[in-house]
Design an enzyme around this catalytic site. Structure first.
Site, short mmCIF file in Angstrom:
data_model
loop_
_atom_site.label_atom_id
_atom_site.label_comp_id
_atom_site.label_asym_id
_atom_site.label_seq_id
_atom_site.Cartn_x
_atom_site.Cartn_y
_atom_site.Cartn_z
N PHE A 1 -45.54 -11.07 -33.38
CA PHE A 1 -45.17 -10.24 -32.24
C PHE A 1 -43.78 -9.65 -32.34
CE2 PHE A 1 -47.64 -13.93 -30.41
CZ PHE A 1 -48.86 -13.30 -30.54
N GLY A 2 -43.04 -9.98 -33.37
CA GLY A 2 -41.68 -9.48 -33.48
C GLY A 2 -40.90 -10.21 -34.56
N GLY B 1 -36.55 -13.90 -39.99
CA GLY B 1 -37.99 -14.15 -40.02
C GLY B 1 -38.75 -13.07 -39.28
N ASP C 1 -50.75 -26.51 -35.71
CA ASP C 1 -50.43 -25.68 -36.88
C ASP C 1 -49.25 -26.28 -37.65
OD1 ASP C 1 -50.83 -23.56 -38.61
OD2 ASP C 1 -49.53 -22.18 -37.52
N LYS D 1 -35.87 -15.41 -31.01
CA LYS D 1 -37.22 -14.92 -31.28
C LYS D 1 -37.48 -13.74 -30.35
CE LYS D 1 -41.89 -16.81 -31.99
NZ LYS D 1 -42.70 -18.06 -31.90
N GLY E 1 -42.60 -12.46 -37.34
CA GLY E 1 -43.83 -13.07 -36.85
C GLY E 1 -44.84 -12.04 -36.39
N VAL F 1 -37.39 -12.81 -35.78
CA VAL F 1 -36.44 -13.86 -35.43
C VAL F 1 -35.11 -13.47 -36.06
CG1 VAL F 1 -35.86 -16.31 -35.57
CG2 VAL F 1 -38.26 -15.61 -35.40
#
Length: 223
Positions: free
Chosen positions: A21-22, A17, A133, A39, A19, A24
Site C-alpha cells: 500500500f505504500g 522498504g 505471516d 509506514k 509494501g 516505509v
C-alpha cells in the site's frame, strides 16, 4: 518527498522498504532527534485493493501489543490522502538480509534469535493474536540485533473455541503438513531434535510453545 514534515513533528528521510500500500521511510523526530520508521499507507491504493479493514485491524492489533520483541507503534497520523504509522526503527534491517550477508548463523546466535521470537509469539498468543505471516522478512533486528516482530497485516484475533480457515501467508513458510525435512550436518543433536518436532507433519503430534520452552536446546543460555 524527502525532507517533508508530517504531523508537524517528523521529518521524512530515505525510503527503506516498499509494501503493498505504500512505502516505509526513516524519519526524525524534530524535537528529540530520535529516528523512527514511518509506514505510509496510500488511501486510494487501499480502497482499490479493498484493504481498509485489513489496515484497521493491523493498527488495532499493534496498539494492543507491547513487548520488547514486537515492533512498537508510537502513533497514527491521518491525512486526506495517506495514513502514517509512526513506528520503532530497527536499525539492522530484517533477518533474511542478515542471514544472507552472514551466510549462516552460529548456533548460539541462532538460539538467541529463536528465544526472542518465541517470547514475542507466546505474548501474542496470550493476547489472542495470531501473526499468520512469520518469516525472516518480517523479523527486524535493532541496533543490538534484538528481534522485533513486525508486519501484522495478515494477523487476526482469535476467539475461544473458534479457528481460522483462511489460507494466507507465504507458501515457503507455511505449516509443514506436506513437508519433508532434511538437516545440515553442522546442527547439534538437540537442535535437530527440536526442529524435527516443530516440523512434525501431523499437527496433533507437533510440539507446541509450552514444550518448546522446556526443550533442552531452548533452555541453554536462556536470558
Amino acid at each position: 518527498m524527502e525532507g517533508s514534515i508530517i504531523g508537524e513533528k517528523y521529518k521524512l528521510g530515505k525510503t527503506i522498504g516498499t509494501g503493498a500500500f505504500g512505502k516505509v521511510r526513516i524519519a526524525t523526530n524534530i524535537q528529540t532527534t530520535c529516528e523512527v520508521a514511518v509506514k505510509i499507507l496510500v488511501r486510494e491504493t487501499m480502497k482499490k485493493k479493498k484493504m481498509e479493514e485489513r489496515v484497521d485491524r493491523e493498527i488495532k492489533i499493534l496498539k494492543l501489543l507491547s513487548h520488547p520483541h514486537i515492533i512498537t507503534l508510537y502513533e497514527v497520523i491521518e491525512a486526506p490522502k495517506e495514513i502514517y504509522l509512526v513506528m520503532e526503527y530497527a536499525k539492522n534491517g530484517d533477518l533474511l538480509k542478515y542471514i544472507s550477508e552472514m551466510g549462516k548463523l552460529q548456533e548460539e546466535e541462532a538460539r538467541k534469535i529463536f528465544q526472542q521470537i518465541i517470547s514475542g509469539v507466546e505474548y501474542c498468543h496470550e493476547k489472542y493474536v495470531v501473526h499468520r505471516d512469520l518469516k525472516p522478512d518480517n523479523l527486524l533486528l535493532d541496533s543490538e540485533r534484538n528481534v522485533k516482530i513486525t508486519d501484522f497485516g495478515l494477523s487476526n484475533i482469535m476467539t475461544d473455541g473458534q479457528g481460522f480457515n483462511t489460507s494466507c501467508g507465504s507458501p515457503k513458510y507455511a505449516a509443514p503438513e506436506d513437508g519433508i525435512s532434511t538437516f545440515p550436518r553442522h546442527l547439534s543433536p538437540t537442535a535437530r531434535d527440536l526442529i524435527s518436532k516443530m516440523l512434525t507433519v501431523n499437527p496433533m503430534e507437533r510440539i507446541e510453545i509450552p514444550m518448546i520452552l522446556k526443550h533442552q536446546w531452548f533452555q541453554a543460555h536462556l536470558p
